[in-house]
Motif scaffolding. Sequence first.
Motif, PDB file in Angstrom:
ATOM      1  N   ALA A 354       9.081  -0.385  -2.425  1.00 16.80           N
ATOM      2  CA  ALA A 354       9.339   0.212  -0.936  1.00 16.80           C
ATOM      3  C   ALA A 354       8.063   1.064  -0.655  1.00 16.80           C
ATOM      4  O   ALA A 354       7.984   1.272   0.283  1.00 16.80           O
ATOM      5  N   ILE A 355       7.632   2.049  -1.608  1.00 15.42           N
ATOM      6  CA  ILE A 355       6.750   2.754  -1.281  1.00 15.42           C
ATOM      7  C   ILE A 355       5.398   2.039  -0.955  1.00 15.42           C
ATOM      8  O   ILE A 355       4.810   2.450  -0.032  1.00 15.42           O
ATOM      9  N   ALA A 356       5.140   1.156  -1.681  1.00 11.79           N
ATOM     10  CA  ALA A 356       3.917   0.520  -1.616  1.00 11.79           C
ATOM     11  C   ALA A 356       3.976  -0.316  -0.275  1.00 11.79           C
ATOM     12  O   ALA A 356       2.957  -0.559   0.366  1.00 11.79           O
ATOM     13  N   GLY A 358       4.993   0.818   2.123  1.00 16.23           N
ATOM     14  CA  GLY A 358       4.624   1.799   3.539  1.00 16.23           C
ATOM     15  C   GLY A 358       6.051   2.963   3.609  1.00 16.23           C
ATOM     16  O   GLY A 358       5.712   3.988   4.433  1.00 16.23           O
ATOM     17  N   ALA A 359       6.949   2.890   2.742  1.00 16.23           N
ATOM     18  CA  ALA A 359       7.978   3.936   2.907  1.00 16.23           C
ATOM     19  C   ALA A 359       7.246   5.294   2.199  1.00 16.23           C
ATOM     20  O   ALA A 359       6.409   5.307   1.354  1.00 16.23           O
ATOM     21  N   ASP A 360       7.765   6.455   2.656  1.00 14.72           N
ATOM     22  CA  ASP A 360       7.467   7.548   1.939  1.00 14.72           C
ATOM     23  C   ASP A 360       8.611   8.300   1.004  1.00 14.72           C
ATOM     24  O   ASP A 360       8.207   9.102   0.028  1.00 14.72           O
ATOM     25  N   ALA A 361       9.969   7.776   1.094  1.00 12.79           N
ATOM     26  CA  ALA A 361      10.529   8.096   0.182  1.00 12.79           C
ATOM     27  C   ALA A 361      11.779   6.667   0.351  1.00 12.79           C
ATOM     28  O   ALA A 361      11.877   6.078   1.235  1.00 12.79           O
ATOM     29  N   VAL A 362      12.726   6.852  -0.565  1.00  4.48           N
ATOM     30  CA  VAL A 362      13.838   5.682  -0.653  1.00  4.48           C
ATOM     31  C   VAL A 362      15.132   6.672  -0.510  1.00  4.48           C
ATOM     32  O   VAL A 362      15.374   7.629  -1.027  1.00  4.48           O
ATOM     33  N   MET A 363      16.051   5.827  -0.112  1.00  5.71           N
ATOM     34  CA  MET A 363      17.591   6.423   0.101  1.00  5.71           C
ATOM     35  C   MET A 363      18.386   5.370  -0.655  1.00  5.71           C
ATOM     36  O   MET A 363      18.168   4.132  -0.556  1.00  5.71           O
ATOM     37  N   LEU A 364      19.360   5.972  -1.578  1.00  6.32           N
ATOM     38  CA  LEU A 364      20.084   5.152  -2.476  1.00  6.32           C
ATOM     39  C   LEU A 364      21.657   5.500  -2.340  1.00  6.32           C
ATOM     40  O   LEU A 364      21.838   6.714  -2.337  1.00  6.32           O
ATOM     41  N   GLY A 365      22.432   4.428  -2.288  1.00  8.38           N
ATOM     42  CA  GLY A 365      23.846   4.613  -2.319  1.00  8.38           C
ATOM     43  C   GLY A 365      24.581   4.448  -3.782  1.00  8.38           C
ATOM     44  O   GLY A 365      24.953   4.877  -4.490  1.00  8.38           O
ATOM     45  N   THR A 454      -1.248  10.194  -6.728  1.00  5.27           N
ATOM     46  CA  THR A 454      -0.216  10.663  -5.682  1.00  5.27           C
ATOM     47  C   THR A 454       0.556   9.496  -4.778  1.00  5.27           C
ATOM     48  O   THR A 454      -0.095   8.443  -4.670  1.00  5.27           O
ATOM     49  N   ILE A 455       1.505   9.755  -3.977  1.00  2.00           N
ATOM     50  CA  ILE A 455       2.139   8.863  -3.237  1.00  2.00           C
ATOM     51  C   ILE A 455       1.066   8.465  -2.338  1.00  2.00           C
ATOM     52  O   ILE A 455       1.082   7.198  -1.899  1.00  2.00           O
ATOM     53  N   ALA A 462      -1.944   0.176  -3.562  1.00  2.00           N
ATOM     54  CA  ALA A 462      -1.258  -0.854  -3.851  1.00  2.00           C
ATOM     55  C   ALA A 462      -1.466  -2.326  -3.051  1.00  2.00           C
ATOM     56  O   ALA A 462      -1.368  -2.141  -2.206  1.00  2.00           O
ATOM     57  N   GLU A 463      -1.310  -3.167  -3.978  1.00  3.46           N
ATOM     58  CA  GLU A 463      -1.409  -4.649  -3.327  1.00  3.46           C
ATOM     59  C   GLU A 463      -0.532  -5.448  -3.758  1.00  3.46           C
ATOM     60  O   GLU A 463       0.321  -5.265  -5.005  1.00  3.46           O
TER      61      GLU A 463
END
Length: 493
Positions: A354-356, A358-365, A454-455, A462-463
Amino acid sequence: MANDEFFSEKLRVPEALTFDDVLLRPKESHIEPDEANTETRVSRNVTLTVPVLSAAMDTVTESDMAIAMARHGGLGVLHRNMTEEEMAAEIERVKRADELIIRDVVTARPDQTVREVDEMMDRRGVSGAPVVDEDDRVLGIISATDVRPYLEVGERDEVREAMTDEVITAPEDVTPREALELMYDHKIERVPVVDDDDHLVGLVTMQGILQRREYDSAARDENGRLRAGAAVGPFEEERAVTADEAGADVLFIDCAHAHNRNVIESARAIAGSVDADVVVGNIGTREAAEEIADFADGMKVGIGPGSICTTRVVTGAGMPQITAVSQVADVARQHDIPVIADGGIRYSGDAIKAIAAGADAVMLGSYFAGTDEAPGRVVTMNGKKYKQYRGMGSVGAMKSGGGERYLKDTDDEEEEFVPEGVEAATPYKGTLESELHQLVGGMQSGMGYVGAETIPEFKERAEFVRVSGAGQQESHPHDVVITDEAPNYSPDQ
């Protein structure tokens, strides 16, 4: 387009991908996983040590979870299925948890009775209180050991007879080390903090100092307090102001489909009414991102990917998560707005994908719903422990007030709900700390395979490669019987 080609043209559709459809292409690397720096932004003004948030769900995040998340570098987002007063109290509890100087100090008056102060300390959950006069000048300090079990004084005696009147105080600019030295030298566990005129301004406790030293990578605000997030409904400006005043660092517009004209206008109004950053979601397309880019401090992505979400099968609408994240990130990047990928993450490899994208962070439930810190009820089935977990679109959550997230009226108690989520059970997992360790460790390993320290560098380097059905099968353990479960893998996830 000719009239007789109208419907057939609709079937010439673009491809959309999710986590199992892609893998990260390994690259030359000089980065060891432990060297990877996971610091990231989740909104314009809030930075975390680890790129992870716990979801605003009533079986996932209340103050215990939010405190634990912040202590370990992430962010807990408090759910909104509670009253405004309860929400404000939960936010304040998070903000007070590891304060060096506690500003909201429980105090006693010298003319109160021992019994009154004993009951007050018990009610407020503290074991001691400074004794102050009407001008808030410190006269003494009283602790639970001074008043219980009323051995030295009677319960009707005044506090001035039981308090310790030789008080060690500290100035406002006291450092943790200086406060700790005072406590060791004088064998005390709390030190009142006073201004130049000896007016009480706060309190430093031994427990607070030790907790700060233990969690040196915690997510903290400019005053050293733990970061806290809170969800508000798309039309709840008053609740948003209350959460802001209680100290929330980030407010999350809690809506399943934020690409809605009324939601966007309301979110814009909320953003203009609060000092906290405002993250708008959920969205899943570049068009939605463009609509909110002028005011949002963050964008949250996810239309139906959650493990207990039935939006896609109930409504027929949705967007596979890797494609959704990439489309939103294309727009957000132009405006320097962080992106949060919300939902669908089963493994640490999904999180770093998900970061690769384009996200900067992830949310998990569901990933965190089975931990000790989650509020869900523990149940035992077939000899194994599980914790209660439900979608905010489930009937139970809607009855508790979660229906507005799906833009559905829940005022009529006799209304038959059209849910977009289910109630379930998730395996009991133990502490949040252990789950975060495995999750973030796996993400760091992914950064190592790509050769990024780094992020931001990882997002650039990332590819992806496409994976066939056979490739997906090959990615999991195969042709064996698993005899010992790994802490970061389960074939049932």
